[in-house]
Design a protein around this motif. Sequence first.
Motif, PDB file in Angstrom:
ATOM      1  N   CYS A   1       0.700  -1.277  -0.051  1.00  0.00           N
ATOM      2  CA  CYS A   1      -0.064  -0.089   0.048  1.00  0.00           C
ATOM      3  C   CYS A   1       0.875   1.312   0.141  1.00  0.00           C
ATOM      4  CB  CYS A   1      -1.037   0.015   1.237  1.00  0.00           C
ATOM      5  SG  CYS A   1      -1.998  -1.482   1.343  1.00  0.00           S
ATOM      6  N   THR A   2       2.043   1.396  -0.209  1.00  0.00           N
ATOM      7  CA  THR A   2       2.903   2.313   0.178  1.00  0.00           C
ATOM      8  C   THR A   2       3.246   2.771  -1.346  1.00  0.00           C
ATOM      9  OG1 THR A   2       3.671   1.537   2.274  1.00  0.00           O
ATOM     10  CG2 THR A   2       4.756   3.483   1.179  1.00  0.00           C
ATOM     11  N   THR A   3       3.430   4.144  -1.661  1.00  0.00           N
ATOM     12  CA  THR A   3       3.754   4.348  -2.868  1.00  0.00           C
ATOM     13  C   THR A   3       5.345   5.080  -2.662  1.00  0.00           C
ATOM     14  OG1 THR A   3       1.628   5.287  -3.190  1.00  0.00           O
ATOM     15  CG2 THR A   3       3.096   5.905  -4.946  1.00  0.00           C
ATOM     16  N   LEU A   4       5.972   4.563  -3.320  1.00  0.00           N
ATOM     17  CA  LEU A   4       7.545   4.793  -3.272  1.00  0.00           C
ATOM     18  C   LEU A   4       7.573   5.803  -4.670  1.00  0.00           C
ATOM     19  CD1 LEU A   4       9.872   2.065  -2.274  1.00  0.00           C
ATOM     20  CD2 LEU A   4       9.631   4.252  -1.102  1.00  0.00           C
ATOM     21  N   LYS A   5       7.839   7.358  -4.494  1.00  0.00           N
ATOM     22  CA  LYS A   5       8.057   8.180  -5.562  1.00  0.00           C
ATOM     23  C   LYS A   5       9.468   8.043  -6.178  1.00  0.00           C
ATOM     24  CE  LYS A   5       5.200  11.430  -3.847  1.00  0.00           C
ATOM     25  NZ  LYS A   5       4.918  11.790  -2.312  1.00  0.00           N
ATOM     26  N   GLU A   6      10.381   8.176  -5.689  1.00  0.00           N
ATOM     27  CA  GLU A   6      11.663   8.024  -6.432  1.00  0.00           C
ATOM     28  C   GLU A   6      12.384   6.744  -6.100  1.00  0.00           C
ATOM     29  OE1 GLU A   6      13.990  11.029  -4.752  1.00  0.00           O
ATOM     30  OE2 GLU A   6      12.156  12.677  -4.890  1.00  0.00           O
ATOM     31  N   TYR A   7      12.510   5.625  -7.186  1.00  0.00           N
ATOM     32  CA  TYR A   7      12.922   4.692  -7.151  1.00  0.00           C
ATOM     33  C   TYR A   7      13.533   4.084  -8.363  1.00  0.00           C
ATOM     34  CZ  TYR A   7       9.192   1.693  -8.656  1.00  0.00           C
ATOM     35  OH  TYR A   7       8.267   1.301  -9.425  1.00  0.00           O
ATOM     36  N   THR A   8      14.469   3.458  -8.230  1.00  0.00           N
ATOM     37  CA  THR A   8      15.009   2.750  -9.538  1.00  0.00           C
ATOM     38  C   THR A   8      15.209   1.382  -9.058  1.00  0.00           C
ATOM     39  OG1 THR A   8      17.263   2.743  -9.019  1.00  0.00           O
ATOM     40  CG2 THR A   8      16.412   4.889 -10.176  1.00  0.00           C
ATOM     41  N   ILE A   9      15.256   0.578 -10.286  1.00  0.00           N
ATOM     42  CA  ILE A   9      15.453  -0.928 -10.127  1.00  0.00           C
ATOM     43  C   ILE A   9      16.574  -1.319  -9.160  1.00  0.00           C
ATOM     44  CG2 ILE A   9      16.687  -1.537 -12.336  1.00  0.00           C
ATOM     45  CD1 ILE A   9      13.546  -3.479 -10.889  1.00  0.00           C
ATOM     46  N   ASN A  10      17.545  -0.283  -9.037  1.00  0.00           N
ATOM     47  CA  ASN A  10      18.732  -0.692  -8.509  1.00  0.00           C
ATOM     48  C   ASN A  10      18.625  -0.621  -6.826  1.00  0.00           C
ATOM     49  OD1 ASN A  10      20.087  -1.542 -10.569  1.00  0.00           O
ATOM     50  ND2 ASN A  10      20.702   0.407 -11.313  1.00  0.00           N
ATOM     51  N   ASN A  11      17.979   0.411  -6.562  1.00  0.00           N
ATOM     52  CA  ASN A  11      17.873   0.930  -5.359  1.00  0.00           C
ATOM     53  C   ASN A  11      16.418   0.358  -4.540  1.00  0.00           C
ATOM     54  OD1 ASN A  11      16.138   2.934  -5.899  1.00  0.00           O
ATOM     55  ND2 ASN A  11      17.382   4.398  -5.289  1.00  0.00           N
ATOM     56  N   LEU A  12      15.654  -0.079  -5.163  1.00  0.00           N
ATOM     57  CA  LEU A  12      14.383  -0.571  -4.784  1.00  0.00           C
ATOM     58  C   LEU A  12      14.443  -1.355  -3.296  1.00  0.00           C
ATOM     59  CD1 LEU A  12      11.438  -0.657  -5.057  1.00  0.00           C
ATOM     60  CD2 LEU A  12      11.679  -2.692  -6.336  1.00  0.00           C
ATOM     61  N   LEU A  13      15.393  -2.240  -3.100  1.00  0.00           N
ATOM     62  CA  LEU A  13      15.426  -3.097  -1.999  1.00  0.00           C
ATOM     63  C   LEU A  13      15.822  -2.208  -0.928  1.00  0.00           C
ATOM     64  CD1 LEU A  13      15.359  -5.920  -0.851  1.00  0.00           C
ATOM     65  CD2 LEU A  13      17.790  -6.118  -1.038  1.00  0.00           C
ATOM     66  N   LYS A  14      16.746  -1.081  -1.105  1.00  0.00           N
ATOM     67  CA  LYS A  14      17.143  -0.122  -0.183  1.00  0.00           C
ATOM     68  C   LYS A  14      15.952   0.732   0.566  1.00  0.00           C
ATOM     69  CE  LYS A  14      21.161   2.755   1.173  1.00  0.00           C
ATOM     70  NZ  LYS A  14      21.808   3.869   0.736  1.00  0.00           N
ATOM     71  N   GLU A  15      15.402   1.120  -0.750  1.00  0.00           N
ATOM     72  CA  GLU A  15      14.248   2.057  -0.393  1.00  0.00           C
ATOM     73  C   GLU A  15      13.246   1.400   0.258  1.00  0.00           C
ATOM     74  OE1 GLU A  15      13.472   5.488  -1.851  1.00  0.00           O
ATOM     75  OE2 GLU A  15      15.835   5.493  -1.900  1.00  0.00           O
ATOM     76  N   LEU A  16      12.878   0.189  -0.111  1.00  0.00           N
ATOM     77  CA  LEU A  16      12.133  -0.669   0.913  1.00  0.00           C
ATOM     78  C   LEU A  16      12.438  -0.659   2.321  1.00  0.00           C
ATOM     79  CD1 LEU A  16      10.961  -3.507  -1.531  1.00  0.00           C
ATOM     80  CD2 LEU A  16       9.502  -1.800  -0.491  1.00  0.00           C
ATOM     81  N   GLN A  17      13.792  -0.910   2.338  1.00  0.00           N
ATOM     82  CA  GLN A  17      14.376  -1.233   3.783  1.00  0.00           C
ATOM     83  C   GLN A  17      14.224   0.084   4.525  1.00  0.00           C
ATOM     84  OE1 GLN A  17      18.482  -2.366   3.737  1.00  0.00           O
ATOM     85  NE2 GLN A  17      18.452  -2.288   6.062  1.00  0.00           N
ATOM     86  N   ASN A  18      14.483   0.914   4.146  1.00  0.00           N
ATOM     87  CA  ASN A  18      14.364   2.331   4.712  1.00  0.00           C
ATOM     88  C   ASN A  18      13.297   2.936   4.901  1.00  0.00           C
ATOM     89  OD1 ASN A  18      17.281   2.109   4.759  1.00  0.00           O
ATOM     90  ND2 ASN A  18      17.741   3.332   3.370  1.00  0.00           N
ATOM     91  N   LYS A  19      12.240   2.998   3.805  1.00  0.00           N
ATOM     92  CA  LYS A  19      11.180   3.583   4.023  1.00  0.00           C
ATOM     93  C   LYS A  19       9.905   2.993   4.057  1.00  0.00           C
ATOM     94  CE  LYS A  19      13.333   7.332   1.204  1.00  0.00           C
ATOM     95  NZ  LYS A  19      13.430   7.931  -0.305  1.00  0.00           N
ATOM     96  N   VAL A  20       9.734   1.650   3.852  1.00  0.00           N
ATOM     97  CA  VAL A  20       8.431   1.191   3.794  1.00  0.00           C
ATOM     98  C   VAL A  20       8.220   0.154   4.989  1.00  0.00           C
ATOM     99  CG1 VAL A  20       6.974  -0.343   2.242  1.00  0.00           C
ATOM    100  CG2 VAL A  20       8.405   1.168   1.298  1.00  0.00           C
ATOM    101  N   ILE A  21       9.131  -0.720   4.999  1.00  0.00           N
ATOM    102  CA  ILE A  21       8.952  -2.085   6.344  1.00  0.00           C
ATOM    103  C   ILE A  21       9.210  -1.290   7.586  1.00  0.00           C
ATOM    104  CG2 ILE A  21      10.043  -4.132   7.013  1.00  0.00           C
ATOM    105  CD1 ILE A  21      10.831  -4.600   3.997  1.00  0.00           C
ATOM    106  N   ARG A  22       7.972  -1.667   8.081  1.00  0.00           N
ATOM    107  CA  ARG A  22       7.998  -0.916   9.696  1.00  0.00           C
ATOM    108  C   ARG A  22       8.290  -2.125  10.547  1.00  0.00           C
ATOM    109  NH1 ARG A  22       1.909   0.267   8.516  1.00  0.00           N
ATOM    110  NH2 ARG A  22       2.199   1.444   6.756  1.00  0.00           N
ATOM    111  N   SER A  23       9.725  -2.043  10.847  1.00  0.00           N
ATOM    112  CA  SER A  23      10.222  -2.959  11.848  1.00  0.00           C
ATOM    113  C   SER A  23      11.369  -2.447  12.534  1.00  0.00           C
ATOM    114  CB  SER A  23      10.639  -4.191  11.257  1.00  0.00           C
ATOM    115  OG  SER A  23      11.199  -5.248  12.274  1.00  0.00           O
ATOM    116  N   ASN A  24      11.670  -2.845  13.804  1.00  0.00           N
ATOM    117  CA  ASN A  24      12.470  -2.121  14.574  1.00  0.00           C
ATOM    118  C   ASN A  24      14.097  -2.634  14.081  1.00  0.00           C
ATOM    119  OD1 ASN A  24      12.230  -4.856  15.509  1.00  0.00           O
ATOM    120  ND2 ASN A  24      12.644  -3.994  17.615  1.00  0.00           N
ATOM    121  N   GLU A  25      13.969  -3.864  13.569  1.00  0.00           N
ATOM    122  CA  GLU A  25      15.352  -4.251  13.200  1.00  0.00           C
ATOM    123  C   GLU A  25      15.194  -4.915  11.795  1.00  0.00           C
ATOM    124  OE1 GLU A  25      17.179  -6.730  15.843  1.00  0.00           O
ATOM    125  OE2 GLU A  25      19.133  -6.757  14.969  1.00  0.00           O
ATOM    126  N   VAL A  26      15.889  -4.516  10.886  1.00  0.00           N
ATOM    127  CA  VAL A  26      15.912  -4.956   9.121  1.00  0.00           C
ATOM    128  C   VAL A  26      17.451  -5.033   8.921  1.00  0.00           C
ATOM    129  CG1 VAL A  26      15.235  -4.889   7.054  1.00  0.00           C
ATOM    130  CG2 VAL A  26      13.690  -3.779   8.913  1.00  0.00           C
TER     131      VAL A  26
END
Lengths: 368, 512
Positions: free
Chosen positions: B77-102
């Motif tokens: 359900c989250t829209t990531l505005k700026e992402y490329t295929i190369n940094n998608l994982l990092k963006e998900l890790q930093n901005k989307v996944i809500r967990s105390n430790e990733v």
Amino acid sequence: MEKEIVTNKQVINIMTMFLIGSTLVLGVGSDAKQDSWIAIIIGIGYVIPTVLIYSRILWLFPGKNLFQILERIMGKYVGKAVSLLFIWYAFHLGALVTRNFSEFINIVALLETPPLVPVLVLIMLCIWGVKEGIEVLGRWSQFVLPILTTILFITVILSFPLGDWTNIRPIMYNNLGPILKASYGVFSFPFAETVIFMMILGGLKGQKGYYKVYLKSILLGGFIVLIINLRNIVILGYEFIDNIYFPSYAAVSLINIGDFLQRIEILVSVVFLFAGFIKICICLLAVCYGAAQVLNITEYRILVTPIGLMMMILSLIIYDSMMEMQEWAFVYYKFYAFPFQVILPLIIWMVCEIVVKQGNKKSIAKST
Amino acid sequence: MGKSNNNEGNKLTEKCLNKRLQDNINLIKSIFTKDDTLIVREFNSEYQGSIMCAVIYIDSMVNTQVVNENIIQAIMCTTLKEYTINNLLKELQNKVIRSNEVIRSSDMNRITEAIIIGDTVFLLEGYNEALIITSEGWQTRAIEEPSAEMVISGPREGFTESIMVNLTLIRRRLKTPDLKFEFKEIGERSKTKICICYLQELASPKIINELFERLASINIDGILDSAYIEELVQDSPYTPFRTIGSTERPDVVAAKLLEGRIAVFVDGTPFVLTLPFVFIEYFQSNEDYYQNFLMGSINRIIRIIGILLTISVPAIYVSLVTYHQEMIPSQLLLSIAAARKDVPLPTIVEAIAMLFVFEVLRESGARMPTSMGQAITIVGALVLGQAAVEARIISAPMVIVVALTGITGLLIPKFKSASIIIRFIFLIMASILGLYGYIFGFMGLLLMLFSMRSFGVPYMLTLNSLDPQEVKDTIIRAPWWYMHYRPHIIGAKNQFRLKSQNRRQNNGKNKV
């Protein structure tokens, strides 16, 4: 040899238990009849200069026990030969005390049990104790001695009503002669037996207060022996003491408080067994230290079991009867022990002083 | 065993993640083959360009709510505005996944381990890396009062099986950064987490090092309880005495930490080890400190007398009746003799039989289902008491002796194993040599106790000393304002427990 740490307090506890060990049960100074308590005081007087000599010898060679000192001052062969004499003395004394035990148990309680059984159990305990080392024995006696003294003084207090002070009168009726004779007996058994401690103390770490240790334990042990002896005379009278083997045991068995607190003589056995255990352990330890030194073995512990068992066998064959034991302990022992307790230490002391002086001269000469 | 493990390890490292999602999923599935608890959920999200991704976890080891809401729902359900295929994982890790430790990792061993302990692994198409997301959530027992260590006054919390909950219980009691927690993993297969906990300013570094050395030498495949650790690292393992303490109560552990001791927590058990353990700790109950010091001291003396009785009474009775009849007052002797008149067995046989039956009763009482308790009680009371005496198989005084032995033995449940063995040895010695045998036995017992050590600390610490400072927390429990010092040797680094004798001096003066 591995060094073990024992505090001065612990050594004082061990030595006090050593002194009261067999003394309390066999009783001392009976030659002096009702004046045996004076004999004990004079005996303590005799023994103080003697232990000062012992302490002086140890003090001259800090960190070394008697056997090491002997080798140092008399050379390898003569030193070992003299060491053997002392080893024999300690070994023999250990066997005598063990025999005291077995006779005591056999006469007062287990009439039909073969003497081997209690002696075997006891010697196994001693072997265990000696293998654990002087450090454990030290802490053990530090724990046990206060309990034993409490028991002793309780029995003394409880026996007050039985006391008959006419028993110690007339004081010095027979003049000083028999008292002096008896006091020499007191000197050799038990006080001068502390010569054994020369064989174990020196090798201990942090042991410096030899004088203090010796004097304090002689005074403490002497005080206990004196009180108990006085109690025995006052309760039983010397004629009765002459006729029985174990005066303390007999005296305590008379205690009867309100028909309820009676026959508590087992408490005396407790004291005797605990203190006697330490006495045998110390003898065994001295023999093992000496044997290890003479045979050039670094770890004395491998010698403990064989020597302990040998001591047990000697104790079983050494006397034929209780009468013989008493005769030996009170008549001949003082003459037998004299060389070990006085003559040899005196000679060693003189040699020590000479060696140390020469050593000092040499070291001064070297330094200048 | 070690060899096969190495092979297994090599196999895992040989296989590594590649950039195709399906291959990666198959790889993990192949590691967990024949393990149907593994759940693989593949999904995609239109916001991130419908790139396929997957979460992998083990059923019921994870908190489902976390996986649903914080991972799957968040990504869908989250829209990531700026992402490329190369940094998608990092963006998900930093901005989307809500967990105390990733954690981002490509180490296959680590990923496998994470799945096993209840973390969720997130894989993304086109990446040879995975995200390890903390999501453990399994059922734990609630904090309850431990039934084996009840108290009348004092805190009622007890440890649970979860190590982290247990650590919180300690942390809440000692709020200082000086409190250290060091983790270690022991057990080749169980991979049990253990935690060594101590107050750095108080605990002796020598003992800590010694403990770590001993822990490092453990080589075992599974640790299921702290008792495993205890047996593997303790001193004098062949004696019936324990040289490491264990407790279920956080207040006890906190008190021991404050004395400079070290605690070892083991995951999966509520029993926490404390060391070094000295003999007098058997007799110290936490309740001694929560009550008036007089009451505490009385209770402690009762416990000591009780233990003396439980190891001695049968031996003394047997030796008195068989060897030293003269020591029994005549009235009592007559009644004992009357009771024993028709009994066919020798006293020693009687004693051993009765003690054996008592131990059987005790053991069956502990093991059997509660519903059968009634039966045991009736059988025990009737058969052992009334009937045996009336049938003249056992004499009545012996029943009293055994009952006294049993009851006093229950005063300190932890002393049980030692007391059974010592009592039996004393009994045998007494039957051979009478009271002299008993005295010999006691001498041996003292010799054993004085020769023992726990992590270099003498087992009978300070018990051989009459120094008033040393007696204060041994056979009596002195008031707090007299106990300025921690037990020496254990708390040697910082001896002072109280800063001043505030309480005693202020007494009475405050009223003015």
